[in-house]
Write a protein that holds these residues in place. Structure first.
Motif, PDB file in Angstrom:
ATOM      1  N   ALA A 249       0.829  -1.206   0.000  1.00 46.42           N
ATOM      2  CA  ALA A 249       0.000   0.000   0.000  1.00 46.42           C
ATOM      3  C   ALA A 249       0.868   1.261   0.000  1.00 46.42           C
ATOM      4  O   ALA A 249       0.523   2.254  -0.634  1.00 46.42           O
ATOM      5  CB  ALA A 249      -0.934  -0.004   1.206  1.00 46.42           C
TER       6      ALA A 249
ATOM      7  N   LEU B 212       0.480   5.635  12.408  1.00 44.59           N
ATOM      8  CA  LEU B 212       0.302   4.242  11.999  1.00 44.59           C
ATOM      9  C   LEU B 212       1.397   3.381  12.610  1.00 44.59           C
ATOM     10  O   LEU B 212       2.446   3.889  12.994  1.00 44.59           O
ATOM     11  CB  LEU B 212       0.361   4.153  10.471  1.00 44.59           C
ATOM     12  CG  LEU B 212      -0.765   4.883   9.743  1.00 44.59           C
ATOM     13  CD1 LEU B 212      -0.503   4.954   8.255  1.00 44.59           C
ATOM     14  CD2 LEU B 212      -2.091   4.195  10.008  1.00 44.59           C
ATOM     15  N   PRO B 213       1.157   2.097  12.714  1.00 43.17           N
ATOM     16  CA  PRO B 213       2.195   1.224  13.264  1.00 43.17           C
ATOM     17  C   PRO B 213       3.332   1.014  12.269  1.00 43.17           C
ATOM     18  O   PRO B 213       3.534  -0.078  11.752  1.00 43.17           O
ATOM     19  CB  PRO B 213       1.441  -0.080  13.559  1.00 43.17           C
ATOM     20  CG  PRO B 213       0.255  -0.051  12.680  1.00 43.17           C
ATOM     21  CD  PRO B 213      -0.100   1.385  12.466  1.00 43.17           C
TER      22      PRO B 213
ATOM     23  N   VAL C 225      -4.704   3.140   5.268  1.00 42.27           N
ATOM     24  CA  VAL C 225      -4.655   2.862   6.707  1.00 42.27           C
ATOM     25  C   VAL C 225      -5.121   1.432   6.974  1.00 42.27           C
ATOM     26  O   VAL C 225      -4.492   0.681   7.720  1.00 42.27           O
ATOM     27  CB  VAL C 225      -5.523   3.877   7.482  1.00 42.27           C
ATOM     28  CG1 VAL C 225      -5.646   3.491   8.938  1.00 42.27           C
ATOM     29  CG2 VAL C 225      -4.940   5.269   7.351  1.00 42.27           C
TER      30      VAL C 225
ATOM     31  N   ALA D 172      -4.986  -1.107   4.992  1.00 38.41           N
ATOM     32  CA  ALA D 172      -3.997  -2.080   4.527  1.00 38.41           C
ATOM     33  C   ALA D 172      -2.835  -2.176   5.513  1.00 38.41           C
ATOM     34  O   ALA D 172      -2.341  -3.271   5.802  1.00 38.41           O
ATOM     35  CB  ALA D 172      -3.489  -1.687   3.140  1.00 38.41           C
ATOM     36  N   ILE D 173      -2.385  -1.036   6.043  1.00 37.30           N
ATOM     37  CA  ILE D 173      -1.232  -1.070   6.941  1.00 37.30           C
ATOM     38  C   ILE D 173      -1.610  -1.657   8.294  1.00 37.30           C
ATOM     39  O   ILE D 173      -0.850  -2.404   8.891  1.00 37.30           O
ATOM     40  CB  ILE D 173      -0.637   0.340   7.072  1.00 37.30           C
ATOM     41  CG1 ILE D 173       0.064   0.680   5.760  1.00 37.30           C
ATOM     42  CG2 ILE D 173       0.359   0.418   8.218  1.00 37.30           C
ATOM     43  CD1 ILE D 173       0.430   2.106   5.614  1.00 37.30           C
ATOM     44  N   ARG D 174      -2.827  -1.354   8.746  1.00 34.86           N
ATOM     45  CA  ARG D 174      -3.261  -1.923  10.024  1.00 34.86           C
ATOM     46  C   ARG D 174      -3.853  -3.318   9.850  1.00 34.86           C
ATOM     47  O   ARG D 174      -4.317  -3.906  10.821  1.00 34.86           O
ATOM     48  CB  ARG D 174      -4.292  -0.998  10.676  1.00 34.86           C
ATOM     49  CG  ARG D 174      -3.719   0.322  11.183  1.00 34.86           C
ATOM     50  CD  ARG D 174      -4.732   1.037  12.043  1.00 34.86           C
ATOM     51  NE  ARG D 174      -4.214   2.262  12.636  1.00 34.86           N
ATOM     52  CZ  ARG D 174      -3.470   2.304  13.735  1.00 34.86           C
ATOM     53  NH1 ARG D 174      -3.160   1.172  14.357  1.00 34.86           N
ATOM     54  NH2 ARG D 174      -3.047   3.447  14.207  1.00 34.86           N
TER      55      ARG D 174
END
Ligand SMILES: Nc1ncnc2c1ncn2[C@@H]1O[C@H](COP(=O)(O)OP(=O)(O)O)[C@@H](O)[C@H]1O
Ligand SMILES: [Mg+2]
Lengths: 467, 241
Positions: A261, A338-339, B101, B103-105
């Motif tokens: 992403a 974000l992580p 967001v 996708a990353i989480r």
């Protein structure tokens, strides 16, 4: 209204100096002065190899290029500032809410860029040359004329960049037409026997001064700038367009990446900001065009394959700056919710960079074939890509997620030049001995791997500024 | 009660400013916690420390049992964050940003969550507009959706209502109150005391990086007393120290 201009100048200084420390920023003109000063002493040594006229050509071409790149960069700067410092911080942006016309702001923007970079680059260069001139027996009229013609070269580049980018945002077809026209004019001049260089008025002026040429050169700049302003479209007209989802299909396409992403996002940034085309043109093809031209002057002195490999090395250096394309619209801020760690983002950018290397690879293939040196395609390609990846590693190590620091902080810039320059000179020398020795440059990506890993670890430990 | 956030002697120094000075406090599960204080008192710094965006100069903090210095990414994967200033990426549309967001989480039901937020905060008509062309209020809505997309057990919000109109402020207040009722915890910072008094269950007051007071809102208000009177009396006292 002069006050508005002054506050824009102050803002420019404030942005640069807060980002990079005002002292080290002020060192830039000093560095340029020193280079020109010492360069002037080399003139008697260079002259037997490179005729004076060619040297003048190269210098003017470099300042033209500088203008082009700064113009393109300046237009993007607003966008960059918006990303890095939040929406309201750029004065030109904030001024949209003041009762000032877009055109007026743009005009101020142009004048500001001109004055600012003139003081920073053109003046120190000419001054350095002028101070050295008496020692090497050059009459002082030469630097005086140089100040005029280099300024004009720079302005021509600046105006052309503004013009081309405004035409580009106006209509892609018109842009293509303008490009075709420029190419046609160059070919026509070439066929007519005057040489394409004759179209470059500031240089013609330097060769033989005449008031007509001076007038024409000034008129050219003014007409381009006036056309740019006339063609400008108010930003509000282009607002609130609807876009279809590109993230989902691109994420699928980048599924092999560590963060599909994020790679998709970088790709979208490049396309929607117009920098996919703009940067390829202004920061890749144009500089390389100028470099190729300068190198071709070495034709009588070097075998074809040496010029090709030298060109491959320089293409690699330019290609390594593509990392800037991937970072210019980003600040770490939004990622910080974000992580993700800095290391994650860096790794993702490095993968994106690897994909962008298709551009220099294709370019080198094309140039090698056109130059009739296809036998040396492999060493040229290996040399170019090795240099590029090594350059990337050094950039990541020195600058982390903000490579544009290189443009402003001479301390980092000198470190960069040393880290890149030493191995490059070694490999250029090797490839001159035997073109196949260029294959040894494969050690560069290996070294780069190590440097990049240390760089990623280093920046991950650091607190990111600009939070 | 469990401490969801536990802060011990936390200190943050920037150059010659001490943004936070040996602060010790905790937040219990289910609280709607308000971190209060004048501008420059260290509220944003506290939120950045708790989410691992900056590192402490001294002391320690745990969030949901994780040490924020040792595992900042772990903390950020659990909590939701709305920063004070950051704006969403310029060249993504609102919808694309939420998908990024998601996708990353690694959120399984991003599409449903997203659709719910577009409807709830009434900005579905802006879903395919680039973030750089969104108004401030709409950006803030998007930042809200982004923070709650994975239904975090703890959300940290820096100045939550500042960009909203009065109607949207009510909607958001209602949402926050409902969210803690479900057993989640919310940590907000604000300098607007009326909001804090209206929605917060617990508070802490900072001034020039020092903790002046912490406790339950109900204990210092009621019977005609208001939080801002309490706040002003403390700040004045603090000013004389
Ligand atoms: N990155 C930074 N560098 C230097 N000083 C900072 C930085 N961030 C915050 N500060 C200083 O720390 C203090 C607290 O700031 P902040 O946490 O933003 O306060 P608040 O959110 O309560 O308004 C202020 O004096 C501010 O100037
Ligand atoms: Mg704050």
């Amino acid at each position: 209204m002069f006050e508005f201009f002054l506050s824009m100048m102050k803002e420019e200084w404030r942005i640069h100096s807060t980002m990079f420390g005002s002292l080290s920023f002020a060192l830039y003109p000093v560095l340029i002065f020193a280079i020109a000063f010492m360069g002037a002493f080399l003139l008697p040594l260079i002259r037997p190899i490179l005729p004076f006229g060619d040297l003048a050509l190269v210098t003017h071409a470099l300042f033209l290029l500088l203008g082009l790149m700064i113009g393109a960069f300046g237009l993007l700067m607003n966008e960059v500032m918006e990303r890095r410092f939040g929406q309201s911080s750029s004065l030109a942006y904030a001024a949209r809410s003041l009762p000032l016309s877009e055109r007026f702001i743009f005009l101020n923007f142009v004048v500001k860029d001109t004055v600012y970079y003139f003081v920073l680059w053109v003046l120190p260069f000419v001054a350095g040359f002028a101070v050295a001139a008496p020692f090497v027996g050059i009459p002082l009229t030469v630097p005086a004329l140089l100040l005029l013609t280099l300024s004009l070269s720079f302005l021509t580049g600046l105006a052309a960049a503004f013009f081309l980018s405004i035409v580009y945002t106006r209509s892609k077809w018109l842009f293509a037409a303008v490009c075709v026209f420029i190419a046609a004019a160059a070919v026509a001049a070439h066929l007519a026997g005057t040489g394409a260089v004759a179209l470059f008025l500031p240089l013609a002026l330097f060769r033989t001064f005449s008031w007509e040429t001076l007038l024409a050169a000034c008129a050219f700049v003014i007409v381009l700038a006036a056309l740019s302003i006339a063609l400008m479209r108010p930003a509000s007209a282009a607002r609130a367009k609807h876009h279809r989802d590109m993230l989902t299909p691109l994420t699928r396409r980048f599924s092999l990446f560590p963060y599909p992403a994020l790679a998709a996002k970088d790709c979208i940034d490049l396309f929607r900001s117009g920098s996919a085309v703009g940067q390829t043109l202004f920061s890749f093809l144009l500089p390389l065009g100028v470099i190729w031209f300068c190198l071709s002057l070495l034709g009588p002195f070097l075998p074809g394959y040496s010029i090709l490999l030298l060109f491959a090395v320089l293409t690699g250096v330019i290609a390594s700056t593509m990392y800037i394309w991937l970072t210019m619209f980003d600040s770490f801020g939004p990622y910080a919710c974000l992580p993700l760690s800095v290391a994650d983002v860096l790794k993702s950018k490095i993968c994106g960079f690897a994909v962008l290397q298709l551009i220099p690879a294709a370019f080198i293939v094309l140039v090698t074939v056109l130059a009739g040196e296809a036998a040396y395609l492999l060493p040229a390609l290996v040399l170019c890509l090795s240099v590029s990846f090594y350059g990337l590693a050094v950039t990541v190590y020195l600058t982390g997620l903000s490579p544009s620091v290189l443009l402003y902080d001479p301390r980092v810039f000198v470190l960069y030049l040393l880290a890149i320059g030493v191995p490059l000179v070694a490999f250029i020398a090797l490839s001159f001995m035997n073109p196949w020795y260029a294959m040894m440059s494969l050690v560069l990506p290996a070294a780069g791997w190590w440097v990049a890993r240390r760089g990623v670890a280093k920046w991950d430990r650091k607190e990111v500024a600009g939070f | 009660m469990n401490a969801i956030v536990d802060v011990q002697n936390l200190t943050k120094v920037y150059g010659d400013t001490t943004a936070l000075d040996t602060v010790t406090m905790s937040v219990e599960q289910g609280a709607l916690f308000g971190l209060l204080g004048p501008n420059g008192s260290g509220k944003t710094t506290m939120i950045k420390l708790l989410t691992g965006q900056v590192r402490p100069s001294g002391g320690a903090a745990t969030v949901l049992g994780l040490d924020v210095t040792a595992d900042p990414v772990g903390v950020r994967s659990l909590v939701g964050i709305i920063p004070e200033q950051e704006t969403p990426p310029s060249f993504l549309t609102a919808e694309e940003y939420l998908r990024l967001v998601g996708a990353i989480r690694k959120i399984p039901d991003t599409e449903e969550q997203m659709a719910w937020w577009f409807e709830y905060l009434e900005f579905g008509d802006k879903r395919d507009v680039l973030c750089k062309d969104l108004s401030r209020g709409t950006r803030q809505k998007l930042m809200f959706a982004q923070a709650f997309l994975h239904c975090p057990v703890l959300a940290l919000i820096d100045e939550p209502l500042i960009n909203f109109d009065p109607i949207m402020q009510e909607t958001v207040k209602e949402y926050l109150a409902g969210y803690v009722k479900k057993g989640n915890t919310i940590f907000i910072s604000t300098h607007i005391l009326e909001i804090a008094e209206e929605i917060c269950s617990d508070f802490a007051i900072l001034q020039r990086g020092k903790l002046l007071s912490t406790g339950r809102v109900a204990e210092v208000t009621g019977a005609g007393r208001h939080l801002n009177e309490y706040f002003l009396s403390l700040i004045r006292k603090g000013g004389h120290v």
